[in-house]
Design a protein around this motif. Structure first.
Motif, PDB file in Angstrom:
ATOM      1  N   ALA A 181      -2.917   0.319  -8.512  1.00 21.86           N
ATOM      2  CA  ALA A 181      -3.832   1.462  -8.540  1.00 21.86           C
ATOM      3  C   ALA A 181      -3.675   2.300  -7.277  1.00 21.86           C
ATOM      4  CB  ALA A 181      -5.267   0.963  -8.686  1.00 21.86           C
ATOM      5  N   LEU A 182      -3.532   1.651  -6.133  1.00 22.12           N
ATOM      6  CA  LEU A 182      -3.329   2.376  -4.880  1.00 22.12           C
ATOM      7  C   LEU A 182      -2.065   3.223  -4.951  1.00 22.12           C
ATOM      8  CD1 LEU A 182      -3.906   2.888  -1.826  1.00 22.12           C
ATOM      9  CD2 LEU A 182      -2.549   0.826  -1.363  1.00 22.12           C
ATOM     10  N   THR A 183      -0.987   2.631  -5.428  1.00 17.75           N
ATOM     11  CA  THR A 183       0.282   3.364  -5.536  1.00 17.75           C
ATOM     12  C   THR A 183       0.160   4.531  -6.508  1.00 17.75           C
ATOM     13  OG1 THR A 183       1.507   1.330  -5.061  1.00 17.75           O
ATOM     14  CG2 THR A 183       2.728   3.139  -6.085  1.00 17.75           C
ATOM     15  N   GLU A 184      -0.524   4.323  -7.616  1.00 16.53           N
ATOM     16  CA  GLU A 184      -0.718   5.392  -8.595  1.00 16.53           C
ATOM     17  C   GLU A 184      -1.480   6.559  -7.981  1.00 16.53           C
ATOM     18  OE1 GLU A 184      -2.953   6.172 -12.907  1.00 16.53           O
ATOM     19  OE2 GLU A 184      -2.634   4.120 -12.176  1.00 16.53           O
ATOM     20  N   VAL A 185      -2.546   6.259  -7.257  1.00 13.51           N
ATOM     21  CA  VAL A 185      -3.342   7.325  -6.629  1.00 13.51           C
ATOM     22  C   VAL A 185      -2.506   8.082  -5.609  1.00 13.51           C
ATOM     23  CG1 VAL A 185      -5.304   7.788  -5.119  1.00 13.51           C
ATOM     24  CG2 VAL A 185      -5.548   6.201  -7.026  1.00 13.51           C
ATOM     25  N   MET A 186      -1.759   7.375  -4.790  1.00 12.33           N
ATOM     26  CA  MET A 186      -0.937   8.030  -3.774  1.00 12.33           C
ATOM     27  C   MET A 186       0.088   8.965  -4.413  1.00 12.33           C
ATOM     28  SD  MET A 186      -0.289   4.854  -1.124  1.00 12.33           S
ATOM     29  CE  MET A 186       0.963   5.781  -0.261  1.00 12.33           C
ATOM     30  N   ASN A 187       0.725   8.514  -5.489  1.00  6.99           N
ATOM     31  CA  ASN A 187       1.731   9.342  -6.150  1.00  6.99           C
ATOM     32  C   ASN A 187       1.109  10.580  -6.787  1.00  6.99           C
ATOM     33  OD1 ASN A 187       3.821   7.608  -5.453  1.00  6.99           O
ATOM     34  ND2 ASN A 187       3.668   6.416  -7.358  1.00  6.99           N
ATOM     35  N   LYS A 188      -0.062  10.417  -7.372  1.00  3.44           N
ATOM     36  CA  LYS A 188      -0.724  11.557  -8.015  1.00  3.44           C
ATOM     37  C   LYS A 188      -1.234  12.566  -6.991  1.00  3.44           C
ATOM     38  CE  LYS A 188      -2.067   9.289 -12.338  1.00  3.44           C
ATOM     39  NZ  LYS A 188      -3.185   8.783 -13.179  1.00  3.44           N
ATOM     40  N   LEU A 189      -1.737  12.074  -5.862  1.00  4.14           N
ATOM     41  CA  LEU A 189      -2.269  12.984  -4.854  1.00  4.14           C
ATOM     42  C   LEU A 189      -1.162  13.811  -4.201  1.00  4.14           C
ATOM     43  CD1 LEU A 189      -5.022  10.841  -3.084  1.00  4.14           C
ATOM     44  CD2 LEU A 189      -5.338  12.791  -4.629  1.00  4.14           C
ATOM     45  N   ARG A 190       0.050  13.288  -4.186  1.00  7.87           N
ATOM     46  CA  ARG A 190       1.167  14.070  -3.645  1.00  7.87           C
ATOM     47  C   ARG A 190       1.414  15.326  -4.466  1.00  7.87           C
ATOM     48  NH1 ARG A 190       3.853   8.813  -3.075  1.00  7.87           N
ATOM     49  NH2 ARG A 190       3.786   8.182  -0.876  1.00  7.87           N
ATOM     50  N   GLN A 191       1.017  15.280  -5.727  1.00 11.03           N
ATOM     51  CA  GLN A 191       1.208  16.426  -6.612  1.00 11.03           C
ATOM     52  C   GLN A 191      -0.023  17.326  -6.660  1.00 11.03           C
ATOM     53  OE1 GLN A 191       4.323  16.551  -7.745  1.00 11.03           O
ATOM     54  NE2 GLN A 191       4.615  14.527  -6.786  1.00 11.03           N
ATOM     55  N   ASN A 192      -1.072  16.959  -5.946  1.00  8.81           N
ATOM     56  CA  ASN A 192      -2.326  17.701  -5.950  1.00  8.81           C
ATOM     57  C   ASN A 192      -2.298  18.730  -4.817  1.00  8.81           C
ATOM     58  OD1 ASN A 192      -5.038  18.527  -5.464  1.00  8.81           O
ATOM     59  ND2 ASN A 192      -5.809  16.684  -6.477  1.00  8.81           N
ATOM     60  N   LYS A 193      -2.184  20.004  -5.159  1.00  8.95           N
ATOM     61  CA  LYS A 193      -2.054  21.045  -4.141  1.00  8.95           C
ATOM     62  C   LYS A 193      -3.317  21.151  -3.285  1.00  8.95           C
ATOM     63  CE  LYS A 193       1.272  23.846  -6.740  1.00  8.95           C
ATOM     64  NZ  LYS A 193       1.547  25.189  -7.332  1.00  8.95           N
ATOM     65  N   GLU A 194      -4.476  20.962  -3.910  1.00  6.26           N
ATOM     66  CA  GLU A 194      -5.723  21.033  -3.150  1.00  6.26           C
ATOM     67  C   GLU A 194      -5.774  19.926  -2.100  1.00  6.26           C
ATOM     68  OE1 GLU A 194     -10.575  21.121  -3.898  1.00  6.26           O
ATOM     69  OE2 GLU A 194      -9.250  20.195  -5.387  1.00  6.26           O
ATOM     70  N   PHE A 195      -5.340  18.731  -2.475  1.00  2.55           N
ATOM     71  CA  PHE A 195      -5.361  17.619  -1.535  1.00  2.55           C
ATOM     72  C   PHE A 195      -4.318  17.819  -0.443  1.00  2.55           C
ATOM     73  CE2 PHE A 195      -4.263  13.323  -0.074  1.00  2.55           C
ATOM     74  CZ  PHE A 195      -5.526  12.859   0.263  1.00  2.55           C
ATOM     75  N   THR A 196      -3.166  18.375  -0.797  1.00  4.50           N
ATOM     76  CA  THR A 196      -2.136  18.658   0.210  1.00  4.50           C
ATOM     77  C   THR A 196      -2.649  19.639   1.244  1.00  4.50           C
ATOM     78  OG1 THR A 196      -0.369  18.251  -1.404  1.00  4.50           O
ATOM     79  CG2 THR A 196       0.211  19.506   0.567  1.00  4.50           C
ATOM     80  N   GLU A 197      -3.375  20.656   0.781  1.00  4.41           N
ATOM     81  CA  GLU A 197      -3.950  21.633   1.706  1.00  4.41           C
ATOM     82  C   GLU A 197      -5.049  20.988   2.558  1.00  4.41           C
ATOM     83  OE1 GLU A 197      -4.240  25.084   3.730  1.00  4.41           O
ATOM     84  OE2 GLU A 197      -2.724  24.556   2.225  1.00  4.41           O
ATOM     85  N   TYR A 198      -5.808  20.124   1.928  1.00  4.26           N
ATOM     86  CA  TYR A 198      -6.856  19.395   2.657  1.00  4.26           C
ATOM     87  C   TYR A 198      -6.260  18.578   3.794  1.00  4.26           C
ATOM     88  CZ  TYR A 198      -9.534  15.044   3.401  1.00  4.26           C
ATOM     89  OH  TYR A 198     -10.131  13.938   3.948  1.00  4.26           O
ATOM     90  N   ARG A 199      -5.145  17.893   3.547  1.00  3.79           N
ATOM     91  CA  ARG A 199      -4.512  17.083   4.584  1.00  3.79           C
ATOM     92  C   ARG A 199      -4.012  17.958   5.739  1.00  3.79           C
ATOM     93  NH1 ARG A 199      -2.548  11.861   3.788  1.00  3.79           N
ATOM     94  NH2 ARG A 199      -0.684  12.440   4.977  1.00  3.79           N
TER      95      ARG A 199
END
Length: 286
Positions: A136-154
């Motif tokens: 589940a951790l790996t799945e979340v990490m992979n999906k968040l890499r594709q999330n532009k909002e989260f990328t901008e947040y980081r």
């Protein structure tokens, strides 16, 4: 306050010694050294301060201490924020983190998010749960890499931080699973660095001790590290205020058996730390 604590600890030591005497383990203290009728007893308290036997095991500590029917993995994050950026940092987290928590596309839950009140200043603490463990951790990490909002947040978050670190944790089988609660509350995160090889011993004592700390619903969650600082234990407690914390902790000493738990677990600890934390608006634990 310090005198009262010393009196309680001394009383606990006296009662524990009395129990040892009644069991035929007479301990004689002379010139600051402990001697006993059987010098070769490896389970004497004095020797336990310096030498600890590690029992051979045929299973990993994580399998012996966790809830086998569940596979929850936790991640705790410590973010040290630039003092002038703390309000902006909190606002940024409030805009982004709840949306990840609420989106079923991500197999994770935001357990709580806080600012440290007493302890390390200008620090944010986040606790996440991943139902399904490492996959589940790996799945979340992979999906968040594709999330532009989260990328901008980081990117924005990085401008506000002085440093950050995290740990991956498992929960003790005998502790409560953290669930959302209404506030207002303050939270205490007590962190213990144990001596290597003593995690099972710690778990055995606390499996009994947790029963002494449930009366005011103060017990929120108990965890031990898998990645990051190893042999690290975190206990999370909730109180209405600092006076409630004081009263609750003092009340534990009035219960038969609590003094013995403290007596036998203190030698297992190398270092300990306490944070008093205030939940942010985005925290399910209020």
């Amino acid at each position: 306050m310090a005198t009262g604590v010393l009196q309680r600890v001394s009383g606990g030591l006296g009662r524990a010694k009395s129990r040892a005497h009644s069991a035929g383990q007479l301990v004689v203290w002379s010139r600051g050294f402990a001697t006993s009728g059987s010098r070769n007893r490896q389970d004497s308290w004095f020797k336990s301060l310096f030498v600890r036997k590690v029992d051979p095991r045929k299973d990993a500590h994580s399998n012996l201490l966790t809830k086998n029917e569940e596979s929850n993995l936790y991640k705790i994050q410590f973010h040290n924020v630039k003092p002038e950026c703390l309000d902006a940092y909190n606002k940024l987290c409030e805009d982004v983190l709840p949306s990840i928590h609420a989106d079923k596309y991500y197999p994770c839950e935001l357990v709580g998010t806080w600012n440290t009140w007493y302890g390390e200043q200008d620090q944010a603490v986040h606790l996440w749960r991943y139902r399904g463990g490492y996959p589940a951790l790996t799945e979340v990490m992979n999906k968040l890499r594709q999330n532009k909002e989260f990328t901008e947040y980081r990117k924005e978050r990085g401008k506000m931080l002085l440093s950050r670190r995290n740990q991956l944790l498992l929960e003790f089988s005998f502790w409560n699973e953290p669930v959302p609660r209404e506030g207002p509350n303050i939270y205490e995160l007590r962190s213990y660095q144990l001596r290597p090889g003593t995690m099972i011993e710690w778990g055995n004592y606390w499996a009994r001790a947790i029963g002494y700390r449930q009366h005011n619903r103060e017990a929120v969650g108990g965890f031990f590290s898998q990645i990051g600082h190893l042999y690290m234990v975190h206990h999370l407690w909730a109180y209405k205020d600092l006076q409630s914390r004081e009263d609750t902790r003092n009340g534990a000493w009035q219960q038969e058996g609590w003094d013995e738990v403290v007596y036998y677990t203190v030698p297992l600890i190398q270092h300990m730390d306490s944070r008093i934390m205030i939940p942010t608006k985005a925290s399910p634990l209020q």
